[in-house]
Scaffold this motif. Sequence first.
Motif, PDB file in Angstrom:
ATOM      1  N   VAL A 149      21.538  23.576  22.242  1.00 36.62           N
ATOM      2  CA  VAL A 149      22.220  23.107  23.451  1.00 36.62           C
ATOM      3  C   VAL A 149      21.178  22.432  24.339  1.00 36.62           C
ATOM      4  CG1 VAL A 149      23.549  23.800  25.480  1.00 36.62           C
ATOM      5  CG2 VAL A 149      23.892  24.988  23.286  1.00 36.62           C
ATOM      6  N   VAL A 150      21.509  21.252  24.846  1.00 40.19           N
ATOM      7  CA  VAL A 150      20.563  20.449  25.616  1.00 40.19           C
ATOM      8  C   VAL A 150      21.185  20.028  26.948  1.00 40.19           C
ATOM      9  CG1 VAL A 150      19.186  18.334  25.672  1.00 40.19           C
ATOM     10  CG2 VAL A 150      19.545  19.528  23.492  1.00 40.19           C
ATOM     11  N   VAL A 151      20.420  20.170  28.021  1.00 40.65           N
ATOM     12  CA  VAL A 151      20.805  19.604  29.323  1.00 40.65           C
ATOM     13  C   VAL A 151      19.646  18.745  29.822  1.00 40.65           C
ATOM     14  CG1 VAL A 151      21.339  20.062  31.745  1.00 40.65           C
ATOM     15  CG2 VAL A 151      22.368  21.482  29.961  1.00 40.65           C
ATOM     16  N   VAL A 152      19.935  17.493  30.154  1.00 43.33           N
ATOM     17  CA  VAL A 152      18.944  16.574  30.701  1.00 43.33           C
ATOM     18  C   VAL A 152      19.412  16.174  32.100  1.00 43.33           C
ATOM     19  CG1 VAL A 152      17.749  14.368  30.406  1.00 43.33           C
ATOM     20  CG2 VAL A 152      18.425  15.714  28.385  1.00 43.33           C
ATOM     21  N   TYR A 153      18.482  16.172  33.050  1.00 44.38           N
ATOM     22  CA  TYR A 153      18.825  15.889  34.449  1.00 44.38           C
ATOM     23  C   TYR A 153      17.849  14.888  35.048  1.00 44.38           C
ATOM     24  CZ  TYR A 153      19.109  16.744  39.515  1.00 44.38           C
ATOM     25  OH  TYR A 153      19.210  16.615  40.884  1.00 44.38           O
ATOM     26  N   GLU A 154      18.396  13.892  35.760  1.00 41.43           N
ATOM     27  CA  GLU A 154      17.575  12.906  36.464  1.00 41.43           C
ATOM     28  C   GLU A 154      17.919  13.015  37.951  1.00 41.43           C
ATOM     29  OE1 GLU A 154      15.809  10.240  38.485  1.00 41.43           O
ATOM     30  OE2 GLU A 154      17.964   9.806  38.295  1.00 41.43           O
ATOM     31  N   PRO A 155      16.972  13.479  38.793  1.00 42.06           N
ATOM     32  CA  PRO A 155      17.302  13.828  40.175  1.00 42.06           C
ATOM     33  C   PRO A 155      17.548  12.662  41.121  1.00 42.06           C
ATOM     34  CG  PRO A 155      14.973  14.228  39.729  1.00 42.06           C
ATOM     35  CD  PRO A 155      15.600  13.887  38.429  1.00 42.06           C
ATOM     36  N   THR A 156      16.867  11.523  40.957  1.00 44.75           N
ATOM     37  CA  THR A 156      17.011  10.451  41.951  1.00 44.75           C
ATOM     38  C   THR A 156      18.396   9.807  41.905  1.00 44.75           C
ATOM     39  OG1 THR A 156      16.085   8.760  40.466  1.00 44.75           O
ATOM     40  CG2 THR A 156      14.538   9.959  41.875  1.00 44.75           C
ATOM     41  N   VAL A 187      12.928  12.395  33.683  1.00 42.72           N
ATOM     42  CA  VAL A 187      13.979  13.407  33.588  1.00 42.72           C
ATOM     43  C   VAL A 187      13.385  14.794  33.391  1.00 42.72           C
ATOM     44  CG1 VAL A 187      15.637  11.756  32.655  1.00 42.72           C
ATOM     45  CG2 VAL A 187      14.234  13.133  31.081  1.00 42.72           C
ATOM     46  N   GLN A 188      14.193  15.776  33.745  1.00 44.64           N
ATOM     47  CA  GLN A 188      13.915  17.179  33.472  1.00 44.64           C
ATOM     48  C   GLN A 188      14.886  17.620  32.379  1.00 44.64           C
ATOM     49  OE1 GLN A 188      11.441  18.478  35.401  1.00 44.64           O
ATOM     50  NE2 GLN A 188      11.388  16.701  36.776  1.00 44.64           N
ATOM     51  N   SER A 189      14.467  18.553  31.522  1.00 42.57           N
ATOM     52  CA  SER A 189      15.414  19.020  30.510  1.00 42.57           C
ATOM     53  C   SER A 189      15.182  20.470  30.144  1.00 42.57           C
ATOM     54  CB  SER A 189      15.377  18.139  29.258  1.00 42.57           C
ATOM     55  OG  SER A 189      14.160  18.280  28.544  1.00 42.57           O
ATOM     56  N   TRP A 190      16.256  21.078  29.639  1.00 42.56           N
ATOM     57  CA  TRP A 190      16.251  22.473  29.209  1.00 42.56           C
ATOM     58  C   TRP A 190      16.997  22.556  27.887  1.00 42.56           C
ATOM     59  CZ3 TRP A 190      17.445  20.458  33.876  1.00 42.56           C
ATOM     60  CH2 TRP A 190      16.637  20.816  34.963  1.00 42.56           C
ATOM     61  N   ILE A 191      16.549  23.434  26.998  1.00 47.51           N
ATOM     62  CA  ILE A 191      17.223  23.620  25.713  1.00 47.51           C
ATOM     63  C   ILE A 191      17.379  25.106  25.423  1.00 47.51           C
ATOM     64  CG2 ILE A 191      16.451  21.420  24.766  1.00 47.51           C
ATOM     65  CD1 ILE A 191      14.292  22.880  23.205  1.00 47.51           C
ATOM     66  N   THR A 192      18.357  25.415  24.579  1.00 50.72           N
ATOM     67  CA  THR A 192      18.607  26.800  24.204  1.00 50.72           C
ATOM     68  C   THR A 192      19.351  26.832  22.879  1.00 50.72           C
ATOM     69  OG1 THR A 192      19.426  28.929  25.033  1.00 50.72           O
ATOM     70  CG2 THR A 192      20.858  27.021  25.361  1.00 50.72           C
ATOM     71  N   PHE A 193      19.472  28.012  22.303  1.00 48.26           N
ATOM     72  CA  PHE A 193      20.273  28.207  21.094  1.00 48.26           C
ATOM     73  C   PHE A 193      21.512  29.029  21.423  1.00 48.26           C
ATOM     74  CE2 PHE A 193      16.246  27.865  18.389  1.00 48.26           C
ATOM     75  CZ  PHE A 193      16.585  26.613  17.905  1.00 48.26           C
ATOM     76  N   ALA A 194      22.608  28.711  20.747  1.00 50.77           N
ATOM     77  CA  ALA A 194      23.841  29.504  20.819  1.00 50.77           C
ATOM     78  C   ALA A 194      24.386  29.664  19.412  1.00 50.77           C
ATOM     79  CB  ALA A 194      24.880  28.815  21.698  1.00 50.77           C
ATOM     80  N   GLY A 208      10.033  20.560  30.762  1.00 52.29           N
ATOM     81  CA  GLY A 208       9.166  19.761  31.606  1.00 52.29           C
ATOM     82  C   GLY A 208       9.733  18.384  31.915  1.00 52.29           C
ATOM     83  N   ALA A 209       8.931  17.591  32.638  1.00 51.75           N
ATOM     84  CA  ALA A 209       9.332  16.227  33.005  1.00 51.75           C
ATOM     85  C   ALA A 209       8.837  15.242  31.965  1.00 51.75           C
ATOM     86  CB  ALA A 209       8.750  15.877  34.374  1.00 51.75           C
ATOM     87  N   ILE A 210       9.656  14.232  31.689  1.00 54.17           N
ATOM     88  CA  ILE A 210       9.277  13.206  30.724  1.00 54.17           C
ATOM     89  C   ILE A 210       9.961  11.891  31.092  1.00 54.17           C
ATOM     90  CG2 ILE A 210      11.141  13.740  29.098  1.00 54.17           C
ATOM     91  CD1 ILE A 210       9.099  13.199  26.835  1.00 54.17           C
TER      92      ILE A 210
END
Length: 213
Positions: A149-156, A187-194, A208-210
Amino acid sequence: MGTYNKGILGPFSGKVGTVVGASWRGKDIMRSLPKKTDRTPSETQLLQRLKFTTVSNFLTPMSTVLSRYFGLSGIELTRRNQAMSYHLKYAVEYVDPDFEMLYDKVLISKGDLLGIQNQAVTAVVTDKLTYTWSDNSGQGQALATDKLVVVVYEPTMNLYYISLDAGTRADATATVQLPAEFNGLEVQSWITFAAADDKKYATSVYMGAIMVV
């Protein structure tokens, strides 16, 4: 707030006199109407409201993830409310004049399934992010079929990208194609397993940021 099985005329919803009837988590409830007040909120109250709004606005676009994979089911707090409680306590700070999310403290999931190990992320032309990790299938309750599972976020620009099935644990790599709006932005991102049936899930990791290229 009180619960009831049968009102005078059976369950009801909406305002009746000084009480409001509603259904909450399968129960019929009644609560009194809030009292009107002319008091000007204190600075502390205003800051609390701003803090709550900041966290709520950040988490709302992730609701499809949080409602599946955050905390426990069958308790008084919904999964979304558990996520709100966690982030209000641990993942936001005041930087005058606003509150800011602490991305390294943000969680998109919170569970007991074995999580991601030896993770890395790389930006790939065009508008792609490639994630890698170690295949730890067979350890504990980890299965090869567990979903990434992936969430990517761009704050500006307040952009979100969410994938509930970007690959499997056994793949050890997955590439996600972001919309063109992400190009050239950090972007910032977070990943996980389900688990494939969504009954088990891990606690997420921050990647982290990339810069998207």
